[in-house]
Design an enzyme around this catalytic site. Structure first.
Site, mmCIF file in Angstrom:
data_model
loop_
_atom_site.group_PDB
_atom_site.id
_atom_site.type_symbol
_atom_site.label_atom_id
_atom_site.label_comp_id
_atom_site.label_asym_id
_atom_site.label_seq_id
_atom_site.Cartn_x
_atom_site.Cartn_y
_atom_site.Cartn_z
ATOM 1 N N ASP A 46 -5.139 -6.967 5.853
ATOM 2 C CA ASP A 46 -6.377 -6.271 5.506
ATOM 3 C C ASP A 46 -7.483 -7.304 5.246
ATOM 4 O O ASP A 46 -8.605 -7.212 5.767
ATOM 5 C CB ASP A 46 -6.098 -5.438 4.233
ATOM 6 C CG ASP A 46 -7.144 -4.392 3.973
ATOM 7 O OD1 ASP A 46 -8.124 -4.335 4.721
ATOM 8 O OD2 ASP A 46 -6.991 -3.640 2.995
ATOM 9 N N TYR A 72 0.822 -1.216 0.000
ATOM 10 C CA TYR A 72 0.000 0.000 0.000
ATOM 11 C C TYR A 72 0.859 1.272 0.000
ATOM 12 O O TYR A 72 0.353 2.365 -0.205
ATOM 13 C CB TYR A 72 -0.945 0.034 1.210
ATOM 14 C CG TYR A 72 -2.031 -1.023 1.175
ATOM 15 C CD1 TYR A 72 -2.306 -1.746 0.015
ATOM 16 C CD2 TYR A 72 -2.790 -1.306 2.295
ATOM 17 C CE1 TYR A 72 -3.283 -2.723 -0.011
ATOM 18 C CE2 TYR A 72 -3.780 -2.279 2.275
ATOM 19 C CZ TYR A 72 -4.013 -2.990 1.117
ATOM 20 O OH TYR A 72 -4.989 -3.953 1.103
#
Ligand code: NAD
Length: 368
Positions: free
Chosen positions: A249, A141
């Site tokens: 996540d 990310y």
């Protein structure tokens, strides 16, 4: 012994669930040995409306100075067309970055009274108590290079880079090993070393750290895809799962679903300890601002209440008080008191405020 808390209620149901946490803080100020002082500020859409930015420098300063930050939720349809860097969620990313919150702790705990609410069979989830430790500030990310480029042949190429350095792996694995020592003493490290070099490094470095400092903890390595499968097949085999930002996540959302409603799930995000022993920390329910039920006294405040229990446990080492809050929540559920999201036939449905009152009443009863 005064602890300074910054409250950032945010948008939608954020202020409603935070109001119940404030009542809980007031309860502890009367009944506990430790005093809490609270400050508050706007964040997310509320800050954008007032100041034209999702989080002000003044709010950031307060967050950096506080002993812990309690966060509600941000966002909503009103802000769908806000500029990308002004969207409410940008506040959370800035807080995570500036406070250096690299460790995200997501417990998946199944209260006995709610075992029938899970999509899995009750016997698979009854007594479930696992902790997912997700790396929060590195990996794909954030890795460079990233972006979309135009190719000479007229096509476009999207690139993200998964990258981890040794110190990032060690510090998150350390959090997992330390937590395991306070729990059942088991860590499963999830990566994809079979197809990703960053996964191979992750596995090697976790193994090294374990051998050097944490031999008393049982360490297993599991491929992230197998971990996803085992979470729905036999979740109780796990104690602490440590994993990177991307897999974390996904796996933490999957684990969350095992326990029923999103309105029940707390989280903690922790930074490194400084030389004075202070550790920056932010606690928040995992749910969003729930615009569909905002302002209607329908939100379940338990995720926010349990986030405060995590704050007591991890920021202030107040284990007894944290246990007390969790027992009170469990007691309320055992009495058949439910908000709409966890409502079951034959139970008594209440709103946000009455759920908060029921938890306070349960605290009074346990305390007596
Ligand atoms: P959401 O979590 O807000 O809501 C999903 C569903 O769960 C809705 O039906 C909602 O009513 C219900 N729900 C959520 N929390 C509940 C609670 N405490 N009690 C009872 N029911 C509850 O997710 P969403 O609808 O995808 O997002 C709404 C907004 O929140 C969006 O703007 C999104 O970007 C934002 N968001 C913010 C955060 C955050 O602040 N950390 C996290 C997720 C989403």
């Amino acid at each position: 012994m005064t602890k300074h808390l910054l409250l950032l209620p945010g948008d939608g149901i954020g202020p409603e669930v935070m109001a119940e946490v404030e009542r809980l803080i007031a309860w502890f100020n009367v009944h506990g040995g430790t005093k809490f002082e609270t400050d508050r500020d706007v964040v997310g859409g509320a800050s954008y409306d007032k100041h034209g930015t999702p989080v002000t420098e003044a709010a950031m300063k307060k967050a950096l100075e506080a002993d812990a930050v309690l966060f509600g939720a941000v966002g909503g349809p009103k802000y769908a067309s806000a500029p990308y860097d002004k969207r409410p969620e940008a506040a959370l990313l800035r807080l995570r970055k500036d406070l250096g919150l690299f460790a995200n702790l997501r417990p998946a705990l199944c209260f006995d009274a709610l075992k029938e609410s899970s999509t899995l069979k009750p016997e698979i989830v009854a007594g479930l108590d696992i902790m997912i430790v997700r790396e929060l500030t590195g990996g794909v990310y954030f890795g460079e290079p990233r972006g979309i480029t135009n190719l000479p042949n007229g096509e476009r190429r999207g690139v993200d880079t998964q990258v981890y350095d040794t110190h990032e792996i060690h510090r998150i694995a350390r959090v997992a090993f330390e937590l395991a020592r306070l729990r059942k003493g088991k860590v499963a490290s999830a990566e994809k070393h079979n197809v990703m070099t960053s996964g191979l490094l992750w596995k090697e470095e976790v193994t090294k750290l374990h051998a050097a400092e944490y031999k008393d903890v049982e360490l297993t390595h599991i491929l992230a895809d197998n971990c996803a499968m085992q979470l729905v097949r036999n979740p109780k085999q796990f104690d602490v799962i440590v994993t990177d930002n991307l897999f974390g996540d996904i796996l933490s959302d999957e684990a969350a679903q095992l326990t029923g409603s999103i309105g029940m799930l707390p989280s903690a995000s922790l930074g490194a300890r400084d030389s004075n022993g202070k550790q920056r920390a932010l606690y928040e329910p995992i749910h969003g601002s729930a615009p569909d039920i905002a302002g209607q006294d329908k939100a379940n405040p338990i995720a926010a209440i349990l986030s405060f229990a995590m704050c007591l446990r991890y920021s202030f080492a107040m284990k007894k008080e944290a246990d007390l809050v969790e027992r009170a929540v469990s007691g309320v559920l055992d009495q058949g008191i439910r908000t709409g999201d966890i409502m079951q036939p034959g139970k008594r449905q209440v709103g946000t405020k009455d759920m908060g009152s029921a938890v306070l009443a349960a605290l009074d009863t346990i305390q007596r």
